[in-house]
Write a protein that holds these residues in place. Structure first.
Motif, PDB file in Angstrom:
ATOM      1  N   GLY A 129      -6.931  12.939  -2.054  1.00 16.23           N
ATOM      2  CA  GLY A 129      -7.542  13.583  -3.214  1.00 16.23           C
ATOM      3  C   GLY A 129      -7.275  15.075  -3.213  1.00 16.23           C
ATOM      4  N   GLU A 182      -8.590  -2.959   0.864  1.00 14.90           N
ATOM      5  CA  GLU A 182      -8.080  -1.860   1.684  1.00 14.90           C
ATOM      6  C   GLU A 182      -9.059  -1.434   2.790  1.00 14.90           C
ATOM      7  N   TYR A 217      -0.699  14.141   6.904  1.00 11.94           N
ATOM      8  CA  TYR A 217      -0.978  13.301   5.737  1.00 11.94           C
ATOM      9  C   TYR A 217       0.325  12.857   5.104  1.00 11.94           C
ATOM     10  N   LYS A 232     -11.249   6.312  -4.343  1.00 15.53           N
ATOM     11  CA  LYS A 232     -10.099   5.620  -4.935  1.00 15.53           C
ATOM     12  C   LYS A 232      -9.805   4.273  -4.266  1.00 15.53           C
ATOM     13  N   LEU A 233     -10.105   4.157  -2.984  1.00 12.99           N
ATOM     14  CA  LEU A 233      -9.625   2.980  -2.251  1.00 12.99           C
ATOM     15  C   LEU A 233     -10.542   1.774  -2.467  1.00 12.99           C
ATOM     16  N   ARG A 234      -9.920   0.606  -2.551  1.00 16.30           N
ATOM     17  CA  ARG A 234     -10.675  -0.632  -2.831  1.00 16.30           C
ATOM     18  C   ARG A 234     -11.259  -1.193  -1.544  1.00 16.30           C
ATOM     19  N   PHE A 259      -9.240   9.631   8.994  1.00 11.27           N
ATOM     20  CA  PHE A 259      -8.611   9.462   7.684  1.00 11.27           C
ATOM     21  C   PHE A 259      -9.762   9.361   6.682  1.00 11.27           C
ATOM     22  N   ASP A 299       0.856  -1.194   0.000  1.00  8.01           N
ATOM     23  CA  ASP A 299       0.000   0.000   0.000  1.00  8.01           C
ATOM     24  C   ASP A 299       0.892   1.245   0.000  1.00  8.01           C
ATOM     25  N   GLY A 300       0.525   2.217  -0.851  1.00  8.87           N
ATOM     26  CA  GLY A 300       1.286   3.479  -0.887  1.00  8.87           C
ATOM     27  C   GLY A 300       2.573   3.373  -1.675  1.00  8.87           C
ATOM     28  N   SER A 301       2.586   2.510  -2.705  1.00  5.07           N
ATOM     29  CA  SER A 301       3.867   2.257  -3.366  1.00  5.07           C
ATOM     30  C   SER A 301       4.372   3.468  -4.154  1.00  5.07           C
ATOM     31  N   SER A 302       3.500   4.477  -4.387  1.00  4.02           N
ATOM     32  CA  SER A 302       4.027   5.683  -5.043  1.00  4.02           C
ATOM     33  C   SER A 302       4.947   6.448  -4.087  1.00  4.02           C
ATOM     34  N   TYR A 320     -10.671   9.164   2.218  1.00  7.28           N
ATOM     35  CA  TYR A 320     -10.477   9.373   0.784  1.00  7.28           C
ATOM     36  C   TYR A 320     -11.891   9.537   0.240  1.00  7.28           C
ATOM     37  N   GLY A 332       0.251  10.151   2.658  1.00  3.85           N
ATOM     38  CA  GLY A 332      -0.048   9.625   1.327  1.00  3.85           C
ATOM     39  C   GLY A 332      -0.027   8.117   1.228  1.00  3.85           C
ATOM     40  N   THR A 333       0.076   7.421   2.357  1.00  9.75           N
ATOM     41  CA  THR A 333      -0.087   5.962   2.385  1.00  9.75           C
ATOM     42  C   THR A 333      -1.244   5.671   3.322  1.00  9.75           C
ATOM     43  N   PHE A 334      -2.250   4.975   2.823  1.00  7.99           N
ATOM     44  CA  PHE A 334      -3.471   4.762   3.594  1.00  7.99           C
ATOM     45  C   PHE A 334      -3.178   4.253   5.010  1.00  7.99           C
TER      46      PHE A 334
END
Ligand code: FDP
Length: 298
Positions: A182, A243, A207, A237-239, A225, A97-100, A227, A209-211
């Motif tokens: 977002g 998630e 924040y 955005k979140l599945r 928290f 999760d949060g791989s960006s 999204y 940026g990783t859930f």
């Protein structure tokens, strides 16, 4: 107390096996982060570019889970179809999760929902859930229907093990922090108005940026928290399966509340593996207030 002993005393056998397998693989994933952060020319089922570490962590957890013989299927954010096996449990996971955030060295995570039914199904079929955070320490936060407990990875000599860090964690009712994903300009109006009230309540924005990194601090400090649904992105955005339902389960076990703005996230019945929904979770009084505002706005 070590994780193995806790599991022996507190978890049903199949959940204990799965958790031990995840714990072992999470150390392997963490050790490989520095070596596998280059980009691969591959796209995951949600259309995002897959990095080498996404593929590595997916494969490491699939191997560990199917190796237990208690898992029937593993569905992952990184795979279009579940991997079938022979046991009884269905596992839905976000392996990284949060791989960006890999390049910037922000915290990363892994999320697991342990379901009794075939996927996709609602969070009401969760038998347990856990998430790993790879931050300044590796922690596992878990629940098997009896409270939320946390373990931290500790290295003694060559051996790495997970030691108990906190038993029966409860989310504070007084909200302290908020992290909302977002773009503010795209949030729906009731969410924008609600967030505008936070500073006056003494809350501070946090924040990363990783859930799970963002949710984890809400669990410790109280707050929210989210999204949210956005203009042009009504389902957020979140599945749900991979998630938000697993973390909503942990949040509820800690005394908090999680909603898509209209109903409990655990009541969502996804029709597709990768279905998304708006997600808001954290301290119960704040989240009930938000749900009232969002649902009454139509
Ligand atoms: P990422 O795309 O880096 O994997 O669900 C994925 C996620 O991160 C969450 O961990 C995170 O909360 C969210 O996306 C961040 O999205 P934004 O960049 O749109 O804020």
């Amino acid at each position: 107390m070590k994780l193995e002993e806790f599991l022996r005393l507190n978890a049903p056998e199949e959940l204990a096996q799965v958790t031990a397998a995840i714990a072992g693989a999470s150390i392997m994933v963490w050790e490989n982060i520095p070596f596998k952060s280059g980009l691969l020319f591959d796209i995951n089922p949600s259309g995002e570019r897959q990095k080498a570490i996404d593929v590595f962590s997916n494969d490491a957890f699939v191997d560990a889970l199917t190796g237990t013989e208690v898992v029937r299927e593993v569905a992952s954010e990184e795979m279009a179809e579940p991997v079938e096996a022979k046991g009884e449990l269905s596992v839905a996971m976000d392996p990284l999760d949060g791989s960006s955030n890999v390049e910037t060295n922000n915290p990363l995570g892994s999320i697991f929902g342990l379901y009794s039914k075939r996927l996709p199904c609602s969070g009401r079929s969760l038998l347990g859930a856990l998430y790993v955070t790879y931050g300044n320490a590796i922690t596992i936060t878990l629940s098997f229907a009896k409270g939320v407990h946390r373990f931290v990875a500790v290295k003694k000599g060559a051996e790495m093990s997970f030691e108990l860090l906190g038993l029966d964690l409860k989310i504070p009712e007084k909200p302290e922090v908020y992290g909302i994903g977002g773009s503010r300009k795209d949030w729906v109006q009731p969410v924008r108005d609600f967030v505008d009230s936070f500073e006056a309540r003494g809350m501070r924005t946090r924040y990363c940026g990783t859930f799970v990194g963002d949710y984890n601090q809400v669990l410790s400090r109280g707050g929210i928290f989210a999204y949210p649904e956005q203009t042009g992105m009504p389902q957020g955005k979140l599945r749900v399966l991979f998630e938000t339902a697993p973390v909503a389960y942990i949040n509820e076990q800690a005394g908090g509340y999680a909603t898509d703005g209209r109903r409990n996230i655990l009541d969502i019945q996804p029709r597709r593996l990768a279905e998304t929904s708006p997600a808001y979770m954290g301290s119960a009084p704040l989240l009930h207030e938000l749900e009232r505002l969002v649902s009454s706005a139509g």
